[in-house]
Design a protein around this motif. Structure first.
Motif, PDB file in Angstrom:
ATOM      1  N   ILE A   1       0.767  -1.094  -0.011  1.00 57.30           N
ATOM      2  CA  ILE A   1      -0.008   0.010   0.023  1.00 57.30           C
ATOM      3  C   ILE A   1       0.862   1.115   0.064  1.00 57.30           C
ATOM      4  O   ILE A   1       1.738   1.302   0.962  1.00 57.30           O
ATOM      5  CB  ILE A   1      -0.696   0.095   1.405  1.00 57.30           C
ATOM      6  CG1 ILE A   1      -1.832  -1.044   1.220  1.00 57.30           C
ATOM      7  CG2 ILE A   1      -1.795   1.381   1.316  1.00 57.30           C
ATOM      8  CD1 ILE A   1      -2.646  -1.365   2.441  1.00 57.30           C
ATOM      9  N   THR A   2       0.839   2.033  -1.023  1.00 58.68           N
ATOM     10  CA  THR A   2       1.378   3.287  -1.057  1.00 58.68           C
ATOM     11  C   THR A   2       0.772   4.504  -1.136  1.00 58.68           C
ATOM     12  O   THR A   2      -0.406   4.563  -1.424  1.00 58.68           O
ATOM     13  CB  THR A   2       2.307   3.234  -2.298  1.00 58.68           C
ATOM     14  OG1 THR A   2       1.704   3.237  -3.350  1.00 58.68           O
ATOM     15  CG2 THR A   2       3.461   1.900  -2.401  1.00 58.68           C
ATOM     16  N   GLU A   3       1.475   5.729  -0.832  1.00 61.87           N
ATOM     17  CA  GLU A   3       0.805   6.853  -0.743  1.00 61.87           C
ATOM     18  C   GLU A   3       1.901   7.782  -1.059  1.00 61.87           C
ATOM     19  O   GLU A   3       3.202   7.997  -0.471  1.00 61.87           O
ATOM     20  CB  GLU A   3      -0.012   7.420   0.459  1.00 61.87           C
ATOM     21  CG  GLU A   3      -0.580   8.689   0.305  1.00 61.87           C
ATOM     22  CD  GLU A   3      -1.907   8.835  -0.465  1.00 61.87           C
ATOM     23  OE1 GLU A   3      -2.043   9.531  -1.036  1.00 61.87           O
ATOM     24  OE2 GLU A   3      -2.568   7.759  -0.394  1.00 61.87           O
ATOM     25  N   SER A   4       1.790   8.987  -2.054  1.00 63.30           N
ATOM     26  CA  SER A   4       2.656   9.877  -2.257  1.00 63.30           C
ATOM     27  C   SER A   4       2.158  11.270  -1.820  1.00 63.30           C
ATOM     28  O   SER A   4       1.001  11.550  -1.885  1.00 63.30           O
ATOM     29  CB  SER A   4       2.772   9.901  -3.861  1.00 63.30           C
ATOM     30  OG  SER A   4       3.569   8.788  -4.181  1.00 63.30           O
ATOM     31  N   ALA A   5       3.000  12.155  -1.818  1.00 60.79           N
ATOM     32  CA  ALA A   5       2.705  13.541  -1.328  1.00 60.79           C
ATOM     33  C   ALA A   5       3.864  14.437  -1.899  1.00 60.79           C
ATOM     34  O   ALA A   5       5.043  14.097  -1.793  1.00 60.79           O
ATOM     35  CB  ALA A   5       2.547  13.721   0.075  1.00 60.79           C
TER      36      ALA A   5
END
Length: 110
Positions: free
Chosen positions: A27-31
């Motif tokens: 599970i990934t998230e970018s900001a």
């Protein structure tokens, strides 16, 4: 009260939690910060897995600003991954435990 049945459910829950924790790596998230000049990607295990820096920022005189933008993007990514972690853990253990208001399985993963 069926103690052996309860123990079996606890073992199943532990196995599901271990599997869920492993899956958090996918599970990934970018900001980003600085209007996209710095971009950080984190996974559900709260590890930074990617860092992109616009080449315009890589100048000795902009070192302080670059450091600030990296920190800002990392913090934002860590904040935005949190709901995904909780959702994943809830789905992984659905039906295994009674619905107890205020019970946060996310704390078991720290």
């Amino acid at each position: 009260m069926d103690l052996s049945g309860m123990m079996g459910k606890m073992k199943d829950l532990q196995a599901r939690m271990a599997e869920a924790q492993e899956q958090l790596g996918s599970i990934t998230e970018s900001a980003e910060s600085g209007a996209g000049l710095v971009r950080v990607t984190v996974n559900g295990q709260k590890k930074v897995i990617g860092l992109e820096i616009d080449s315009d920022l890589i100048k000795p005189e902009d070192k302080e600003m670059l450091q600030d933008l990296v920190v800002a993007a990392m913090n934002k990514a860590m904040e935005t991954i949190e709901p995904k972690i909780k959702e994943h853990l809830q789905k992984s253990t659905q039906g295994m435990m009674p619905n107890i208001p205020g019970l946060d399985l996310g704390n078991l993963m720290k």
